[in-house]
Motif scaffolding. Structure first.
Motif, PDB file in Angstrom:
ATOM      1  N   ASP A   9      68.288   1.446  40.648  1.00 46.54           N
ATOM      2  CA  ASP A   9      68.733   0.865  39.292  1.00 46.54           C
ATOM      3  C   ASP A   9      69.366  -0.424  39.464  1.00 46.54           C
ATOM      4  OD1 ASP A   9      67.404   3.018  37.995  1.00 46.54           O
ATOM      5  OD2 ASP A   9      69.478   4.294  38.154  1.00 46.54           O
ATOM      6  N   LYS A  10      70.183  -0.595  40.356  1.00 48.77           N
ATOM      7  CA  LYS A  10      70.940  -1.765  40.246  1.00 48.77           C
ATOM      8  C   LYS A  10      70.233  -2.764  41.045  1.00 48.77           C
ATOM      9  CE  LYS A  10      75.270  -3.787  42.090  1.00 48.77           C
ATOM     10  NZ  LYS A  10      74.704  -5.395  42.360  1.00 48.77           N
ATOM     11  N   VAL A  12      66.993  -3.459  40.203  1.00 45.50           N
ATOM     12  CA  VAL A  12      66.368  -4.055  39.009  1.00 45.50           C
ATOM     13  C   VAL A  12      67.180  -5.037  38.425  1.00 45.50           C
ATOM     14  CG1 VAL A  12      65.241  -3.495  36.820  1.00 45.50           C
ATOM     15  CG2 VAL A  12      64.690  -1.841  38.974  1.00 45.50           C
ATOM     16  N   VAL A  13      68.340  -4.600  37.935  1.00 48.52           N
ATOM     17  CA  VAL A  13      69.434  -5.493  37.402  1.00 48.52           C
ATOM     18  C   VAL A  13      69.440  -6.673  38.266  1.00 48.52           C
ATOM     19  CG1 VAL A  13      71.839  -5.655  36.380  1.00 48.52           C
ATOM     20  CG2 VAL A  13      70.584  -3.604  36.088  1.00 48.52           C
ATOM     21  N   ASP A  14      69.687  -6.539  39.363  1.00 47.67           N
ATOM     22  CA  ASP A  14      70.017  -7.748  40.232  1.00 47.67           C
ATOM     23  C   ASP A  14      68.877  -8.688  40.491  1.00 47.67           C
ATOM     24  OD1 ASP A  14      72.621  -6.904  40.676  1.00 47.67           O
ATOM     25  OD2 ASP A  14      72.121  -6.204  42.810  1.00 47.67           O
ATOM     26  N   GLN A  15      67.733  -8.166  40.358  1.00 46.46           N
ATOM     27  CA  GLN A  15      66.369  -8.745  40.172  1.00 46.46           C
ATOM     28  C   GLN A  15      66.306  -9.622  39.365  1.00 46.46           C
ATOM     29  OE1 GLN A  15      62.724  -6.945  41.079  1.00 46.46           O
ATOM     30  NE2 GLN A  15      61.449  -8.784  40.918  1.00 46.46           N
ATOM     31  N   THR A  16      66.505  -9.174  38.198  1.00 47.58           N
ATOM     32  CA  THR A  16      66.436  -9.960  36.779  1.00 47.58           C
ATOM     33  C   THR A  16      67.630 -10.988  36.692  1.00 47.58           C
ATOM     34  OG1 THR A  16      65.673  -7.755  35.745  1.00 47.58           O
ATOM     35  CG2 THR A  16      66.439  -9.579  34.352  1.00 47.58           C
ATOM     36  N   LYS A  17      68.822 -10.474  37.212  1.00 43.11           N
ATOM     37  CA  LYS A  17      69.771 -11.461  37.201  1.00 43.11           C
ATOM     38  C   LYS A  17      69.705 -12.769  38.334  1.00 43.11           C
ATOM     39  CE  LYS A  17      74.745 -11.720  38.245  1.00 43.11           C
ATOM     40  NZ  LYS A  17      75.828 -10.807  38.303  1.00 43.11           N
ATOM     41  N   GLN A  18      69.204 -12.344  39.542  1.00 45.96           N
ATOM     42  CA  GLN A  18      69.214 -13.396  40.534  1.00 45.96           C
ATOM     43  C   GLN A  18      67.768 -13.920  40.769  1.00 45.96           C
ATOM     44  OE1 GLN A  18      72.008 -14.429  41.981  1.00 45.96           O
ATOM     45  NE2 GLN A  18      73.165 -12.620  41.078  1.00 45.96           N
TER      46      GLN A  18
END
Length: 50
Positions: A9-10, A12-18
């Protein structure tokens, strides 16, 4: 080779952010031309890999 553990889950969030996947980002650890730089800009300063 370094072993990695991560939370999907993290990731996915990191891919979107970075803008980069964890799988792609971890390849830097095997880069023979990579180097590290100490970045003490804030508390909890980190090593950045280039």
């Amino acid at each position: 080779m370094i072993e990695f553990e991560w939370d999907p889950d993290k990731a996915v969030v990191d891919q979107t952010k970075q803008g980069v996947t964890f799988e792609e980002a971890r390849t830097i650890f095997g880069d023979p031309f990579g180097f590290t730089v100490w970045v003490p800009r804030r508390p909890g300063a980190i090593l950045k890999l280039f």
